[in-house]
Design an enzyme around this catalytic site. Structure first.
Site, PDB file in Angstrom:
ATOM      1  N   ASP A  27      -7.880 -11.895 -48.041  1.00  0.00           N
ATOM      2  CA  ASP A  27      -7.525 -11.705 -46.640  1.00  0.00           C
ATOM      3  C   ASP A  27      -8.674 -12.168 -45.733  1.00  0.00           C
ATOM      4  O   ASP A  27      -9.841 -11.901 -46.033  1.00  0.00           O
ATOM      5  CB  ASP A  27      -7.254 -10.208 -46.420  1.00  0.00           C
ATOM      6  CG  ASP A  27      -6.703  -9.910 -45.049  1.00  0.00           C
ATOM      7  OD1 ASP A  27      -5.600 -10.396 -44.747  1.00  0.00           O
ATOM      8  OD2 ASP A  27      -7.371  -9.198 -44.283  1.00  0.00           O
ATOM      9  N   GLU A  73     -15.570 -15.703 -65.748  1.00  0.00           N
ATOM     10  CA  GLU A  73     -15.894 -14.919 -66.948  1.00  0.00           C
ATOM     11  C   GLU A  73     -14.619 -14.455 -67.653  1.00  0.00           C
ATOM     12  O   GLU A  73     -14.653 -13.986 -68.780  1.00  0.00           O
ATOM     13  CB  GLU A  73     -16.703 -13.673 -66.568  1.00  0.00           C
ATOM     14  CG  GLU A  73     -18.107 -13.971 -66.105  1.00  0.00           C
ATOM     15  CD  GLU A  73     -18.753 -12.726 -65.501  1.00  0.00           C
ATOM     16  OE1 GLU A  73     -18.335 -11.591 -65.833  1.00  0.00           O
ATOM     17  OE2 GLU A  73     -19.680 -12.901 -64.680  1.00  0.00           O
TER      18      GLU A  73
HETATM   19  C1  NOJ Z   1      -4.038 -11.234 -42.535  1.00  0.00           C
HETATM   20  C2  NOJ Z   1      -2.962 -10.356 -43.081  1.00  0.00           C
HETATM   21  O1  NOJ Z   1      -1.999 -11.156 -43.717  1.00  0.00           O
HETATM   22  C3  NOJ Z   1      -2.420  -9.595 -41.905  1.00  0.00           C
HETATM   23  O2  NOJ Z   1      -1.233  -8.943 -42.212  1.00  0.00           O
HETATM   24  C4  NOJ Z   1      -3.493  -8.666 -41.418  1.00  0.00           C
HETATM   25  O3  NOJ Z   1      -3.045  -8.019 -40.253  1.00  0.00           O
HETATM   26  C5  NOJ Z   1      -4.778  -9.422 -41.078  1.00  0.00           C
HETATM   27  N1  NOJ Z   1      -5.109 -10.398 -42.064  1.00  0.00           N
HETATM   28  C6  NOJ Z   1      -5.936  -8.482 -40.939  1.00  0.00           C
HETATM   29  O4  NOJ Z   1      -6.272  -7.939 -42.186  1.00  0.00           O
END
Ligand code: NOJ
Length: 522
Positions: free
Chosen positions: A206, A251
């Protein structure tokens, strides 16, 4: 001969855990619910599943606010359920990718609680990004440390009662970690191992571009936030982190990572795909492109060119839990009934004909539209709240999946249970049950396309060749497969080849408007 790594041409199905299948009857999806539907996913014909976060979380941002990275939120199950899911997924021939959220934690994470309780300048605060404010206009008033905006609206800084401000590129409840602090690095390396040891096949990272910020925290002052090597995203330091992660992944056997990287500069993506960094990054441009053959062609060309020097393959996506479902994006303002479904099916044939890997989003195989008329009280996305309702946010693509039956909860949960987001009554005709066995259903079409792709993939070259086509269409060829997409309204003559699959029946050698075909190249 080296074997193609599994992810290179994988079709990955994104499961928004909260909205997939609820086994416990609390109105929210859970891991056991997913386990109970693995047969469906295998029969759909995807290769891997990506699960959105299921970790303990107050759900201020649908679970992207993680309070404990090594556990399962009780509403989604237990670690035991997770282990059973991994084992069953593998037994069904499905790989499993989990989401890792390294840019920020929840404000309920033990580290952030400690940081808030500790004084300014303390080691506990150094794990996050705390800064003093700047003098404001009025006497005694203070402004945030700089002008950075939160992606969800409003400033990216919140002030604590003791006067210090902390950074959150997203919601207030998602404080950004300080990746210059070694504790943070060690912690995440350990978290990676925790899930790798439990058998996950990969990670979806993310906000992958955001981890390290320019440390002088100067104002953006009009500079774009997504600029490569800007103060916020895609700074050079971030790559060192992924090199470290890659060493850990290597790994283990056949594990991968895909980065969520939003950037204004397609060449920036290639940096993440260097052979000692990530295996994939999402290329969101198809998702952003309008319904136009020229636009699709430009996007595909640019994306393929951008990743080519790395030796990695492109990674395509049309919809996700963060965007308006593509079927709804393809509606025409004047509304020709059914055109959006015709387009969505045609787009699938383009997506699945491209070199590389494709990520599908749960429900697109049923032709689910965006739910645009959710009541305000039901909406959960912080974007809706932070914009005072000015932006609807992403709840409309997160409405639970309809599995069976004639009324809510459509088999998503136990009878009589209200799902966490209301489900439209019209979805009675879109349930899996209603579509299964119907040769003309969207589900049947998805299954056919995925099955055929799986058969074709081993014989397809990595590169693609554009064939001459009328302006409203695009024709591309990958060795034995030719794909024709007609974005116009009028029929076009199909390129040479024996039709293998079409999104709507052709008339003779004519491909109707808003349709696509796969042909065996002559
Ligand atoms: C991207 C994620 O897909 C989204 O749903 C989220 O709100 C933001 N990153 C923040 O973590």
């Amino acid at each position: 001969m080296t074997r193609t790594p599994w992810w290179r041409d994988a079709v990955v199905y994104e499961i928004y855990v909260r909205g997939f299948a609820d086994s416990s009857g609390d109105g929210e999806g859970d891991l056991r619910g997913i386990r109970s539907r693995l047969g469906y996913l295998r029969d759909l014909g995807v290769d891997a599943l990506w699960l959105t976060p299921f970790y303990p979380s107050p759900l201020a941002d649908g679970g992207y606010d993680v309070a404990d990275y090594r556990d399962v939120d009780p509403r989604f199950g237990t670690l035991g359920d997770f282990d059973a899911l991994v084992a069953d997924a593998h037994a069904h021939g499905l790989r499993l990718i989990v989401d890792i959220v390294p840019n920020h934690t929840s404000d309920r994470h033990r580290w952030f609680r400690k940081a808030v309780a500790a004084p300014p300048g303390s080691p506990a605060r150094d794990r996050y990004i705390f800064r003093p404010g700047r003098p404001g206009e009025g006497p005694g008033e203070e402004d945030p440390p700089n002008d950075w905006p939160s992606a969800f609206g409003g400033p990216a800084w919140t002030r604590l009662p003791d006067g210090e401000w902390y950074l959150h590129l997203y919601a207030t409840e998602q404080p950004d970690l300080n990746w210059r602090n070694p504790d943070v690095r060690h912690e995440f390396e350990d978290i990676l191992r925790f899930w790798l040891d439990r058998g996950v096949d990969g990670f979806r990272i993310d906000v992958a571009a955001g981890l390290v910020k320019e440390d002088c925290y100067r104002d953006l002052a009009g500079r774009g936030v997504r600029t490569a090597n800007g103060p916020v995203y895609s700074r050079p330091e971030v790559h060192e982190i992924y090199r470290g992660w890659r060493r850990i992944l290597d790994e283990y056997d056949e594990r991968m990572a895909i980065g969520e990287v939003w950037t204004d500069d397609p060449d920036d993506l290639a940096l993440y795909l260097r052979p000692d960094e990530l295996h994939q990054v999402f290329q969101f441009d198809l998702q952003l492109a309008p319904w136009s053959a020229a636009a699709f062609r430009d996007v595909v060309e640019a994306a393929v060119t951008a990743v080519a020097p790395t030796g990695a393959a492109p990674t395509w996506v049309l919809s996700s839990h963060d965007s308006i479902r593509h079927i709804t994006r393809y509606e025409q303002p004047e509304g020709v009934p059914g055109i959006e479904l015709a387009r969505a099916k045609a787009a699938l044939l383009l997506l699945l004909a491209l070199p590389g890997s494709a990520y599908l989003y749960q429900g697109e195989e049923l032709g689910l539209p965006e739910v645009v008329d959710l009541p305000d009280e039901a909406r959960q996305d912080p974007i809706f709240k932070r914009s005072d309702g000015g932006q609807l946010g992403r709840d409309g693509c997160r409405v639970p999946l309809p599995w069976s039956g004639k009324s809510e909860p459509f088999g998503f949960s136990l009878a009589g249970v209200r799902p966490w987001l209301p489900m439209p009554a019209e979805w009675a005709s879109l349930t899996v049950e209603a579509q299964e066995g119907d040769p003309s259903s969207t589900l049947t079409f998805y299954r056919a396309a995925l099955a055929l792709r799986r058969r074709l993939v081993p014989g397809l070259p990595d590169d693609l060749e554009w064939l001459d086509s009328p302006a409203a269409a695009l024709f591309l060829r990958r060795g034995p497969l030719t794909c024709a997409l007609n974005c116009g309204e009028n029929p076009v003559r199909l390129p040479p080849g024996r039709p293998l699959l079409t999104s709507i029946p052709p008339y003779g050698d004519l491909l109707p408007g808003n349709a696509a075909a796969w042909l065996a190249s002559p």
